[in-house]
Design a protein around this motif. Structure first.
Motif, PDB file in Angstrom:
ATOM      1  N   ALA A   1       0.967  -0.898  -0.154  1.00 28.83           N
ATOM      2  CA  ALA A   1       0.207  -0.040  -0.115  1.00 28.83           C
ATOM      3  C   ALA A   1       0.775   1.215   0.034  1.00 28.83           C
ATOM      4  O   ALA A   1       0.437   2.291  -0.567  1.00 28.83           O
ATOM      5  CB  ALA A   1      -0.788   0.008   0.901  1.00 28.83           C
ATOM      6  N   MET A   2       1.942   1.100   0.760  1.00 32.08           N
ATOM      7  CA  MET A   2       3.073   2.268   0.768  1.00 32.08           C
ATOM      8  C   MET A   2       3.369   3.202  -0.557  1.00 32.08           C
ATOM      9  O   MET A   2       3.574   3.890  -0.735  1.00 32.08           O
ATOM     10  CB  MET A   2       4.104   2.328   2.245  1.00 32.08           C
ATOM     11  N   ALA A   3       4.209   1.450  -1.316  1.00 31.94           N
ATOM     12  CA  ALA A   3       4.776   1.841  -2.519  1.00 31.94           C
ATOM     13  C   ALA A   3       3.263   2.029  -3.458  1.00 31.94           C
ATOM     14  O   ALA A   3       3.728   3.473  -4.026  1.00 31.94           O
ATOM     15  CB  ALA A   3       5.001   0.162  -3.243  1.00 31.94           C
ATOM     16  N   THR A   4       2.510   1.927  -3.792  1.00 32.87           N
ATOM     17  CA  THR A   4       1.720   2.203  -4.491  1.00 32.87           C
ATOM     18  C   THR A   4       1.225   3.462  -4.741  1.00 32.87           C
ATOM     19  O   THR A   4       0.775   4.207  -4.677  1.00 32.87           O
ATOM     20  CB  THR A   4       0.114   1.438  -3.882  1.00 32.87           C
ATOM     21  N   VAL A   5       1.271   3.999  -3.340  1.00 35.61           N
ATOM     22  CA  VAL A   5       0.977   5.752  -3.062  1.00 35.61           C
ATOM     23  C   VAL A   5       2.340   6.407  -3.202  1.00 35.61           C
ATOM     24  O   VAL A   5       2.246   7.625  -3.577  1.00 35.61           O
ATOM     25  CB  VAL A   5       0.780   6.039  -1.124  1.00 35.61           C
ATOM     26  N   ALA A   6       3.175   6.004  -2.844  1.00 34.75           N
ATOM     27  CA  ALA A   6       4.326   6.167  -3.774  1.00 34.75           C
ATOM     28  C   ALA A   6       4.726   6.414  -5.257  1.00 34.75           C
ATOM     29  O   ALA A   6       5.220   7.888  -5.376  1.00 34.75           O
ATOM     30  CB  ALA A   6       5.721   6.389  -2.752  1.00 34.75           C
ATOM     31  N   GLY A   7       3.883   5.965  -5.500  1.00 36.57           N
ATOM     32  CA  GLY A   7       4.697   6.149  -6.857  1.00 36.57           C
ATOM     33  C   GLY A   7       2.778   6.661  -7.491  1.00 36.57           C
ATOM     34  O   GLY A   7       1.865   6.766  -8.596  1.00 36.57           O
ATOM     35  N   ILE A   8       2.250   8.194  -7.215  1.00 36.37           N
ATOM     36  CA  ILE A   8       1.468   9.000  -7.620  1.00 36.37           C
ATOM     37  C   ILE A   8       1.443   9.496  -8.530  1.00 36.37           C
ATOM     38  O   ILE A   8       2.575   9.866  -9.319  1.00 36.37           O
ATOM     39  CB  ILE A   8       1.940  10.381  -6.578  1.00 36.37           C
ATOM     40  N   ASP A   9       0.394   9.443  -9.130  1.00 36.68           N
ATOM     41  CA  ASP A   9       0.398   9.382 -11.118  1.00 36.68           C
ATOM     42  C   ASP A   9      -0.019  10.987 -11.204  1.00 36.68           C
ATOM     43  O   ASP A   9      -1.266  11.380 -10.621  1.00 36.68           O
ATOM     44  CB  ASP A   9      -1.030   8.661 -11.471  1.00 36.68           C
ATOM     45  N   VAL A  10       0.219  11.660 -11.923  1.00 32.63           N
ATOM     46  CA  VAL A  10       0.291  13.639 -11.484  1.00 32.63           C
ATOM     47  C   VAL A  10       0.302  13.675 -12.919  1.00 32.63           C
ATOM     48  O   VAL A  10       0.749  12.924 -14.375  1.00 32.63           O
ATOM     49  CB  VAL A  10       1.531  14.490 -11.157  1.00 32.63           C
ATOM     50  N   ARG A  11      -1.644  13.662 -13.429  1.00 35.82           N
ATOM     51  CA  ARG A  11      -1.406  14.568 -15.458  1.00 35.82           C
ATOM     52  C   ARG A  11      -1.851  15.881 -15.129  1.00 35.82           C
ATOM     53  O   ARG A  11      -2.860  16.080 -14.167  1.00 35.82           O
ATOM     54  CB  ARG A  11      -2.301  13.482 -15.630  1.00 35.82           C
ATOM     55  N   VAL A  12      -0.786  16.781 -16.128  1.00 37.06           N
ATOM     56  CA  VAL A  12      -1.449  18.581 -15.740  1.00 37.06           C
ATOM     57  C   VAL A  12      -1.811  17.848 -17.582  1.00 37.06           C
ATOM     58  O   VAL A  12      -1.907  17.155 -18.477  1.00 37.06           O
ATOM     59  CB  VAL A  12      -0.156  18.900 -16.973  1.00 37.06           C
ATOM     60  N   VAL A  13      -3.409  18.277 -17.763  1.00 36.12           N
ATOM     61  CA  VAL A  13      -4.578  17.936 -18.199  1.00 36.12           C
ATOM     62  C   VAL A  13      -4.145  18.992 -19.367  1.00 36.12           C
ATOM     63  O   VAL A  13      -3.966  18.986 -20.855  1.00 36.12           O
ATOM     64  CB  VAL A  13      -5.602  18.000 -17.829  1.00 36.12           C
TER      65      VAL A  13
ATOM     66  N   VAL B   1       0.920  33.450   2.396  1.00 38.88           N
ATOM     67  CA  VAL B   1       0.393  32.614   1.728  1.00 38.88           C
ATOM     68  C   VAL B   1       0.389  30.668   1.600  1.00 38.88           C
ATOM     69  O   VAL B   1       2.154  31.063   1.298  1.00 38.88           O
ATOM     70  CB  VAL B   1       0.590  33.057   0.193  1.00 38.88           C
ATOM     71  N   ASP B   2      -0.435  30.421   1.288  1.00 39.81           N
ATOM     72  CA  ASP B   2      -0.011  29.009   0.884  1.00 39.81           C
ATOM     73  C   ASP B   2      -0.121  28.827  -0.479  1.00 39.81           C
ATOM     74  O   ASP B   2      -1.112  28.888  -1.193  1.00 39.81           O
ATOM     75  CB  ASP B   2      -1.332  28.099   1.848  1.00 39.81           C
ATOM     76  N   TRP B   3       0.642  27.970  -1.057  1.00 41.39           N
ATOM     77  CA  TRP B   3       0.381  28.137  -2.585  1.00 41.39           C
ATOM     78  C   TRP B   3       0.680  25.706  -2.816  1.00 41.39           C
ATOM     79  O   TRP B   3       1.740  25.224  -2.744  1.00 41.39           O
ATOM     80  CB  TRP B   3       1.571  28.834  -3.226  1.00 41.39           C
ATOM     81  N   ILE B   4      -0.056  25.604  -3.777  1.00 42.59           N
ATOM     82  CA  ILE B   4       0.151  24.554  -4.901  1.00 42.59           C
ATOM     83  C   ILE B   4       0.665  25.123  -5.552  1.00 42.59           C
ATOM     84  O   ILE B   4      -0.051  25.605  -6.745  1.00 42.59           O
ATOM     85  CB  ILE B   4      -0.948  23.533  -4.511  1.00 42.59           C
ATOM     86  N   ALA B   5       1.958  24.233  -7.013  1.00 44.94           N
ATOM     87  CA  ALA B   5       1.723  24.684  -7.703  1.00 44.94           C
ATOM     88  C   ALA B   5       2.445  22.753  -8.942  1.00 44.94           C
ATOM     89  O   ALA B   5       2.561  21.845  -8.118  1.00 44.94           O
ATOM     90  CB  ALA B   5       3.268  25.350  -8.068  1.00 44.94           C
ATOM     91  N   VAL B   6       1.478  23.418  -9.923  1.00 46.28           N
ATOM     92  CA  VAL B   6       1.682  22.033 -10.587  1.00 46.28           C
ATOM     93  C   VAL B   6       2.016  22.174 -12.210  1.00 46.28           C
ATOM     94  O   VAL B   6       1.578  22.997 -12.947  1.00 46.28           O
ATOM     95  CB  VAL B   6       0.291  21.179 -10.811  1.00 46.28           C
TER      96      VAL B   6
END
Length: 151
Positions: free
Chosen positions: A26-38, A142-147
């Motif tokens: 489960a931890m290994a699966t979470v570590a492989g987060i899928d990031v997709r910029v549409v 200011v808190d921020w998230i950048a993709v």
């Protein structure tokens, strides 16, 4: 004991070993987060190069400045250079602090966003009351998230 060490018959593993193995999977699966910029701010880079990066200007380190030209409001530059973006990222922001955040506008608007920084300008109905000294005491930041893409 709550966890049995009795053999489960699966590869001759105990229940504790099976639970441990499942947690590791489960931890290994979470570590492989899928990031997709549409849709990015610029032409997308290769998909394996997408990155989520987040941070804050800091409760004790945000440098607010009075907006010039008698227009009121305050501004701060947000440094995102440590993210290593090579293309302009999409950025989402929020204002964090201890007092008087209600009624503040502009924090969700970013100006001049590029690979290393962006500008946030905030305003209120009573800009004269919200001085650099006060918002610094109230720990506004200011808190921020950048993709974006790093290659």
């Amino acid at each position: 004991s709550m966890v049995s060490t009795q053999s489960t018959g699966i590869f001759n593993m105990t229940r504790l070993e099976v639970v441990t193995l499942l947690l590791l999977v489960a931890m290994a699966t979470v570590a492989g987060i899928d990031v997709r910029v549409v849709n990015g701010e610029e032409e997308n880079g290769p998909e394996p190069c997408a990155r989520i990066c987040s941070g804050t200007t800091g409760r004790y380190t945000t440098k607010w400045t009075k907006y010039p030209y008698n227009l009121g409001g305050l501004y701060t530059y947000v440094d995102i250079s440590q993210c290593g973006f090579v293309k302009t990222p999409s950025v989402t922001t929020s204002l964090e602090g201890h007092l008087n955040l209600k009624g503040v506008t502009g924090v969700h608007n970013t100006y001049d966003t590029n690979t290393t920084n962006f500008l946030v300008i905030i305003e209120t109905a009573n800009n004269d009351y919200f001085t650099v000294k006060r918002v610094t005491e109230w720990l506004w930041n200011v808190d921020w998230i950048a993709v974006g893409f790093f290659c």
